[in-house]
Design an enzyme around this catalytic site. Sequence first.
Site, PDB file in Angstrom:
ATOM      1  N   GLU A   1       0.827  -1.210   0.000  1.00 43.71           N
ATOM      2  CA  GLU A   1       0.000   0.000   0.000  1.00 43.71           C
ATOM      3  C   GLU A   1       0.855   1.252   0.000  1.00 43.71           C
ATOM      4  OE1 GLU A   1      -3.026  -0.005  -1.211  1.00 43.71           O
ATOM      5  OE2 GLU A   1      -3.708  -1.289   0.420  1.00 43.71           O
ATOM      6  N   HIS A   2       0.442   2.192  -0.833  1.00 42.40           N
ATOM      7  CA  HIS A   2       1.133   3.477  -0.976  1.00 42.40           C
ATOM      8  C   HIS A   2       2.587   3.299  -1.393  1.00 42.40           C
ATOM      9  CE1 HIS A   2      -1.937   6.402   0.149  1.00 42.40           C
ATOM     10  NE2 HIS A   2      -2.405   5.484   0.962  1.00 42.40           N
TER      11      HIS A   2
ATOM     12  N   GLY B   1     -13.035   2.688  -1.607  1.00 45.19           N
ATOM     13  CA  GLY B   1     -11.617   2.354  -1.691  1.00 45.19           C
ATOM     14  C   GLY B   1     -11.374   1.120  -2.544  1.00 45.19           C
TER      15      GLY B   1
ATOM     16  N   SER C   1     -13.733   2.291  -7.746  1.00 46.01           N
ATOM     17  CA  SER C   1     -14.813   2.497  -8.716  1.00 46.01           C
ATOM     18  C   SER C   1     -14.328   3.432  -9.815  1.00 46.01           C
ATOM     19  CB  SER C   1     -16.053   3.078  -8.032  1.00 46.01           C
ATOM     20  OG  SER C   1     -15.717   4.231  -7.300  1.00 46.01           O
TER      21      SER C   1
ATOM     22  N   ASP D   1      -4.319   0.788  -9.481  1.00 41.94           N
ATOM     23  CA  ASP D   1      -5.766   0.551  -9.610  1.00 41.94           C
ATOM     24  C   ASP D   1      -6.157   0.328 -11.063  1.00 41.94           C
ATOM     25  OD1 ASP D   1      -5.584   1.156  -6.986  1.00 41.94           O
ATOM     26  OD2 ASP D   1      -6.667   3.054  -7.096  1.00 41.94           O
TER      27      ASP D   1
HETATM   28  C1  GLA Z   1      -5.135   4.653  -4.360  1.00 40.63           C
HETATM   29  C2  GLA Z   1      -4.345   4.995  -5.622  1.00 40.63           C
HETATM   30  C3  GLA Z   1      -3.303   3.909  -5.943  1.00 40.63           C
HETATM   31  C4  GLA Z   1      -2.466   3.556  -4.723  1.00 40.63           C
HETATM   32  C5  GLA Z   1      -3.344   3.319  -3.482  1.00 40.63           C
HETATM   33  C6  GLA Z   1      -2.544   3.143  -2.239  1.00 40.63           C
HETATM   34  O1  GLA Z   1      -5.955   3.533  -4.571  1.00 40.63           O
HETATM   35  O2  GLA Z   1      -5.197   5.165  -6.735  1.00 40.63           O
HETATM   36  O3  GLA Z   1      -2.498   4.336  -7.009  1.00 40.63           O
HETATM   37  O4  GLA Z   1      -1.509   4.539  -4.473  1.00 40.63           O
HETATM   38  O5  GLA Z   1      -4.265   4.397  -3.285  1.00 40.63           O
HETATM   39  O6  GLA Z   1      -1.777   1.998  -2.304  1.00 40.63           O
END
Ligand code: GLA
Length: 380
Positions: free
Chosen positions: A26-27, A116, A119, A164
């Site tokens: 994540e991130h 989260g 969508s 995503d």
């Molecule tokens: C959102 C962003 C992704 C990613 C996540 C965190 O979903 O669109 O690019 O950075 O946060 O992992």
Amino acid sequence: MKNKVVNEREYAFKVSAAGRVNIIGEHIDYCGGKVFPAALSLKNTVYIRPNGTNKINIGWTTLDTTVSLDIDKLGEYRNLDYGNYQAGSLYMWQSAGHKIVGCDMIQDCTVPFGSGLSSSAAIEVSTIAAMCAITDTPVDNVKIAIAARRAESEYIGVNCGIMDQYASACGRAGHAILLDCATLDAEYVPIDTGDCSLVIINCKKPHNLVESKYNERREETDAALEILRGVTGIKNLAELDGKTLDAHASLLSPVLYKRTKHVADECARVAAAEQAMKSGDMVSLGNILDASHESLKSLYEVTGSELDALAAAAQSHPACLGSRMTGAGFGGCTVSLVKTAAVADFEKYVLERYKKATGYTAEVYRATIGDGITITPIGK
Ligand code: GLA
């Protein structure tokens, strides 16, 4: 409002792209790290037909409104309440040199908004793929993902990474994608969780500040990279291991140190999670999920009290091997690894405990791991 029923036979194609859950990593996509998302059976579907004009007419199954876009002015719809994601995606596709034609489309989204679970990526990717379908443009899933990401960052204003949109476009049923965000090399790993299941629960906290806080984190990691690049030779923050970071810790402010520490540790957790998944070691995978949540809470500071309460409730159930927030954070969902036989009891327990702690009624999503883009011609 009840979803409107689409008369499929009036359209030429039915085109879908998926929402996603991120198992771990994540991130770190925008830091050039490896992430481990999977596409969900929750998706956005576009019913589309060419209309021979220079207008793109958009309707929704969930809204009474319709929007008409001029194909020569796609750059001008940033401020629309509805239709800006579609306009932005098609604008980026057009700017990349691809054909856009006038059409009528109906959008039907089953990815809950603000959950989260991406969508927005599902909408962006499916809209571009639908345009490919009616223009006979070969479908290049990665190119579509790249244009969709540009729409999110340059048109919508969320300076996101590629995770995503990539998962939404390129996902494969039953598989997670081990995606190297620096190179876009991807490995499909079967999701084999043995006698356990992945359970997704939305904390239902109304989302706010997500975009500004997200962009702030991104600026912080950019700033840390700027400082560390010269002394370590790294090109992406995700290249930094914990040891090298600690050797140069004094160069960073306490906040930048915390953010960078999360990035280094989370990259190591992705590698460990890959091994755990491949060897069927669910106990280790669960522990890694817990550690990721803790890091997102105290080092990266993107969880918030509701996600913390939800993860804590999940982690306290005896059949839960691990639980963490998934996605950008600041609200949205957790993903938990739970003994399949106890899932019903787990869900009841977590919802009750979470409600007591926060007053919010959380929601469980029953989704499976699905495909990314699917295009179905509709026969007359
Ligand atoms: C959102 C962003 C992704 C990613 C996540 C965190 O979903 O669109 O690019 O950075 O946060 O992992």
